[in-house]
Design an enzyme around this catalytic site. Structure first.
Site, PDB file in Angstrom:
ATOM      1  N   CYS A  69       0.858  -1.188   0.000  1.00 33.43           N
ATOM      2  CA  CYS A  69       0.000   0.000   0.000  1.00 33.43           C
ATOM      3  C   CYS A  69       0.899   1.245   0.000  1.00 33.43           C
ATOM      4  CB  CYS A  69      -0.950  -0.047   1.195  1.00 33.43           C
ATOM      5  SG  CYS A  69      -2.321   1.161   1.037  1.00 33.43           S
ATOM      6  N   ASP A  74      -3.036   1.189  10.314  1.00 38.39           N
ATOM      7  CA  ASP A  74      -4.127   2.113  10.613  1.00 38.39           C
ATOM      8  C   ASP A  74      -4.446   2.114  12.098  1.00 38.39           C
ATOM      9  OD1 ASP A  74      -4.678   1.652   7.531  1.00 38.39           O
ATOM     10  OD2 ASP A  74      -5.708   3.485   8.184  1.00 38.39           O
TER      11      ASP A  74
END
Lengths: 329, 329, 329, 329, 329, 329
Positions: C134, C203
């Site tokens: 990512c 996250d």
């Protein structure tokens, strides 16, 4: 500008020249060095005293910057000294407290192998088949303490090439009267299937609970893990490496090839070289528990020990005395 | 009652006295012994011929009843001879066929190491980091064949305590010009993490695809398995042990402790003994494939090789010639 | 009843409307909001001041109740403010301390990515083959810091469907001059076998050390684990979710199916639907260490970070300011 | 010297030019080519006939020497032709048998996908959550057959980057009325935890039971293995690669980078390249069974299928017709 | 149209009504039924004879279509009869051969448990700690045979809820004089850590080598696998299920809940039900070897046994006699 | 010399005689005993007070020295009392604080099951299939709390031989209206494959995060781990055993064999004995998290809870009151 006392400087010299060796001895010597620096300081203000001791800490630290126990000893003393300095104003009283801190560390360190032995011995039961590896005073301490309690067990001792430290361990066990079996390193998996427990020492323990120890230790651990045999590391708490908290890798030394094969033989080969790494790294998932003088802890809990005993590790200001050194200049 | 020919008896004597050694040489000698027994038989009936050869088979088999390649060679020849005997009535013609069978086996056996080398070499690619272990002619054959094809690779060679067969392998690789690195056995896990493939030999392969080989082989296999490194066994098909089909365990020999430590040193210890197992067993789940002269096979498929090459194994009548021996008496 | 200052309210509005975005920015803005509320409070008693700030904390907290960094920032400030309030009686002095606390947090947060980069960079060595995933500022920070130190390595970048954040990472690496290879997500296992390390962001981090990150992260972790490749998460400490201590699950958002396939195509199908989960959860046993600005920690040690930095989590009284809010009304 | 018939040559040309594509079509065309060569041969002796057909086999084989099904078809026909030729002397009768052999293969091949579907369908039960991958006629055949039997289940379809073959599979399932869910490849682990079974196809199966298939297949297999989900490969028996018995590696093709990212975008990067491997290899330990038209077999048993259907593989004489070709010249 | 002989019909009736029970007895009775049908057939042509026997096979097969040993016995006899029928023209001679085939099977079956015992006993050594499970004649046979050879070992016997078949095994061991320890099923993992081997029986073995046996067997196998304890299945070869080759699932019967808890107690609950599955499936990766009367085989090699003993399994024409039945009508 | 108050002595007697049972009740009673001893102490100096309470602590501790919750309760109270005694000089004030400490513990303990239920309930989602084991108030509390929130799920309840505690759990679930399925212990693996979560209780938690609980718990955990099912332990924080920090093993009690089989039956056997271990140990790698009233923690983080709640464990001076006892005499 004031220098460190001669005795402190002598201690530093002995560490640098390796006259003082061994994780425990180095740590105790370093703390002794700080105790003297504190005692002999002519400072009249707390802050000045801290600066004097900071200089001693710096000098001692630089003797062997990659040693593991050295900064732990220094940090143990200095972070506690700072804490006391926040509460105490009188120099004389602070010096007394400093003496207590230092003596406390030295006593704890002197007793560590014995305490680890007592704790580890409780994990051994009659009939156990135990593996050890290389030659570790702490691991041997566990075996000896259990034997002293009258427990009956047998110990497998891999010879530990290339320097055969297993022979030393075998001799120690023999003198203690503990039944032992010497084996080659490559027979570990064959003989592990009937074992119950493994006890090894450690050269250093990293932030995430991995253990750096004599080459082959991770092989014993992998094999124990496969055979559902408990794997214990017996190590003093100052084997935990604070530098690994900041991502420092522990370098795996490659030693002289002459340890592995005679240089005559080696010279006859044109296309064959030799590698002789001194250590390997055992990951935490292979370790059931680390036995320290502070208690039995899971490898992933090593970090808690580190924080409690040696002060929270600051990634920006690596050494607690640096701040005071700066003020000093 | 007719005896076996003198040459056959001499072959049997050489195997018994270990003048004839090595899995390949023993198997070829045994087949040669049966070929001679067939050729020299004075039988005029097929059945009588089979009985004569059965006697030879029995005598040869008894020379070293626990050898692995010996019964395989005998079974290879004898089961095929029976099959031909069902189709052919004329003694002369049958003897010709017997000669073909025996020659076929001897050629196959003589070429086996070379064929295995050619097959195995195809599995190596440029840049490979390869582990081998102990000293195996078949595993070395793979490396040499790949090197002859111009492939570039490096070979790690564990020294293989206590007899340092790794030194012999290192010398072979050196002579062949293949870059190699000698290491201690206990550094296998540390150095395996960057490896690509392992090639080892085998002393015997069991019914369920496990491999019996020099002590430490299973340790290399466990380590390769952990690191997702391919593990190949290079072995002639007559290394498959038919006796294990009947549940016979392959006994792990314990060798002289003097190989591990000088007897002087050992004598100084009262509570320490030495164990020196010669082999260990690598389970099939650690083996990616077995490279035989008949092709690359999964370890669990070893049984198919056994059946095809050496006749279906009957658990009740262990040796195919026993039935004929009984008729004979 | 007194309200919160207009600036604090404006900060709250910006967080709620998502004008202020990103874990770091939100946390710093929230702390700034509390600093202002403290400074501008007209309270003359410590308790009244705490009540004023509690109101600000409540208003800020409610802007995005499921954000992870927001309550961490608020807790950091408020728990320290309470502690100081127990020692300090003078409002003016307390306000000064509050200013220090807030500034400390904002500095730490601003420097966090840089510090993580410096720490993580030490884990990289020449020749490394590295995977990232990512687009993570912290993971990229590690790579960039290592490259700045002159280390040579190559980075594999999975494209990260459906939004191709891997393209952004590739562009960042390209600009930095770091050699990189873009790949499809499904080729991870094929290419992982020669890798050495993985660095990804996070996250959120849960109480038991699991990492919530972009969908596919746990797949990279599983693959690295299988291939014995080190897997590191680079994340600021305020990514640790205190709510998970109370058993709160982190909800895995399902995003618009239009990201995966054009709505035209989808409309043509009667029996086929689309799922588009945004995150997955990587269990702690796949994570070698989490690199935070506070140091390298094992995932199971995350809890210690949480306690030290943000106050012990009380399961009954979730937010430290609630007690003061109640007193207030 | 006699040539091959024009029709046989035309078939060879179609295979070479890829007008004839797909594993099944190629194999059937090749057998058809041998049937014609047999039928049209003007040989009056069995040996001459075998030589004529050998020439045809050679020509057909050379059209695409690395295809997997092509040599399997040729071997199937030719080894059976040799076997018949040992029993039959009359050319006419032998030609009739040859026709039967060829027709038998073509029927079996034509029915293979259907048979595999019927067998595989029995493994599905009501309520199953199933994963497939890429676009496989055999795997789809299993799903369709189960659905035709009235079984209720749901199918997850990863999109399969870079060419989105998952979209084709989704369309097939949609037309068949089977409920399906399209997902990105990186969400496999997140969604696998509630699955029951996986069905994928295969491009080739190696000697040790590994499966070569579209890139990402081994990732699905690893994930299924972790979650204790059954993983089935649906493949015709002529997908087994006899060349891997001789150690031939199946080369993993790297395809055009333009499939992964637009060349415009790629051109903007100086330090970033793209890799686009077309296949990966799923090891046998991740595969519960291979479903062939000959039955359900464990991957390690693939070798038995290979031997029975296509003749024992000789490592020295790779192709059964070579011996006859040599006689011919 | 000719019917089957009355004795054959009586045998069929006894199997259907479960007067004839047990895998071995059923298989032998079925073969006896075919032997009688062959002997009593009035057919004068080989083909007619095959048709008569086919009818008997069909009638016998339909008595318990899901039994595993029944079709194996029928297939064993019938496929061999067909093979002989291709070579023999004279009815009388063929009947003699048929008698030999049938007698061969019945002898093999009668001796199977004894042969398995002899083979398995070789795997046991002095000092072994052994687990068994449920009550299996073949597993007990292994233990008894080893004990008869004078081997010393101890056997752990889980009680096997809900029907306590472990009590029967304990009684058998007690009568045999073999030291045994009865335990609850849930203490398996606790006590397994010191065990060396496990021997269990099997109800059926599937195409891919999985073993269907009493519920809990897979739990013992999982536990043995975790503890690196060898896990052996002792089973006659006719326990291999040919239907699983065609994808047939072996249905796991759910038995009466009254076995688990008294119906009175159960009636008192409104929201609690009971499940009582009779079997579970042990995957092949947990099984070291299957001990059959044909030898020790790896589970993945079961398929080879199936093919050799009971004829190649055709997925299209499930039963070898169907072709002849069709001709008949 | 002063004795402990009569009420304290009565509490001690009730614990010793097991009139007071259960981990929670014992801990609360012990703390109550110390509260009374503090309140009733006639000491006029802080040190004397500490000595009086130390005597009470000693007497209470000796009632059941191997209980886990007892020393935790005593340590909780006494270490906090010491801390307060360092700050407070006035006896009256110190007694007030002591009362607060004791009340705080008793409240926390009384609410612990409820709090654990609330936390654990958040981990359950609609549609979950859940396993529990034995009969645990904390695990049941989690299920009941989730059900109260309207969540829909099903619970599998193994019967838990030999005492069928699963029947009690089933009855509790039935009364609560929660759908449940009673099963035998040996069907766990068969039924686990479709489960989502496991919740069990604990008798004790060791220093390295292992959980001691009813025999069979580790079997459930192993099975859950194999099937990638989340495994949660619901336990009050005073289940953590401080003695294990010092290496004390938790002894696994062997209970009366009459629980397993009737003594009549047992008497009929000469060679069969019975083992009936009451507990087993689940290693931390099988545990996803421990749910305590203090929050959700990873098993390796248990140690942090221990330190925070019950004082740092000193390996040399096991019990914090010993020092004061010595002063006393």
């Amino acid at each position: 500008m004031a220098k460190v006392p001669a005795e402190t400087q002598a201690i530093a010299d002995d560490i640098r020249s390796m006259r003082t060796r061994g994780a425990g001895r180095i740590a105790r010597a370093a703390v002794k060095g700080l105790m003297i620096a504190t005692e002999k300081s002519k400072a009249r203000q707390v802050n000045k005293l801290l600066q004097d001791v900071a200089l001693a800490a710096q000098i001692l630290h630089e003797t062997r910057p990659t040693a593991v126990s050295l900064p732990n000893g220094l940090r143990y003393f200095y972070t506690r000294l700072i804490a006391k300095a926040e509460q105490i104003i009188k120099i004389g009283e602070l010096k007394k407290e400093a003496n207590k801190i230092g003596t406390g560390f030295i006593d704890m360190s002197n007793n560590a192998v014995k305490t680890i032995g007592e704790i580890g011995a409780r994990l051994i039961v009659d009939g156990d088949i135990i593996f050890t590896y290389c030659n570790s005073a702490t691991a041997f301490g566990v075996l000896k303490a259990a034997f002293s309690l009258g427990k009956k067990f047998t110990v497998y001792v891999p010879e530990t090439r290339p320097k055969y430290q297993g022979h030393i361990t075998a001799t120690w066990l023999d003198k203690a009267g503990i039944p032992a079996i010497l084996i080659t390193d490559n027979s570990i998996r064959y003989l592990m299937s009937r074992a119950d427990k493994v006890f090894v020492g450690a050269d250093a323990i990293t932030a995430n609970g991995a253990v750096v120890n004599k080459i082959g230790t991770s092989l014993v651990a992998l094999t124990a893990n496969e055979a559902r045999v408990d794997f214990y590391v017996a190590a003093e708490s100052y084997k935990f490496s604070p530098a690994t908290m900041a991502g420092e890798l522990i370098e795996i030394e490659e030693r002289d090839t002459a340890e592995v094969i005679s240089q005559d033989k080696l010279a006859r080969w044109k296309h064959v070289s030799v590698r002789n790494p001194a250590f390997d790294v055992t990951p935490p998932e292979f370790i059931d528990a680390i036995i320290t003088e502070q208690g039995v802890i899971p490898p992933q809990g090593a970090i808690a020990i580190l924080y409690r005993a040696f002060g929270w590790y600051s990634t920006e200001q690596v050494l607690p005395w640096e701040e005071y050194l700066e003020k000093r200049s």
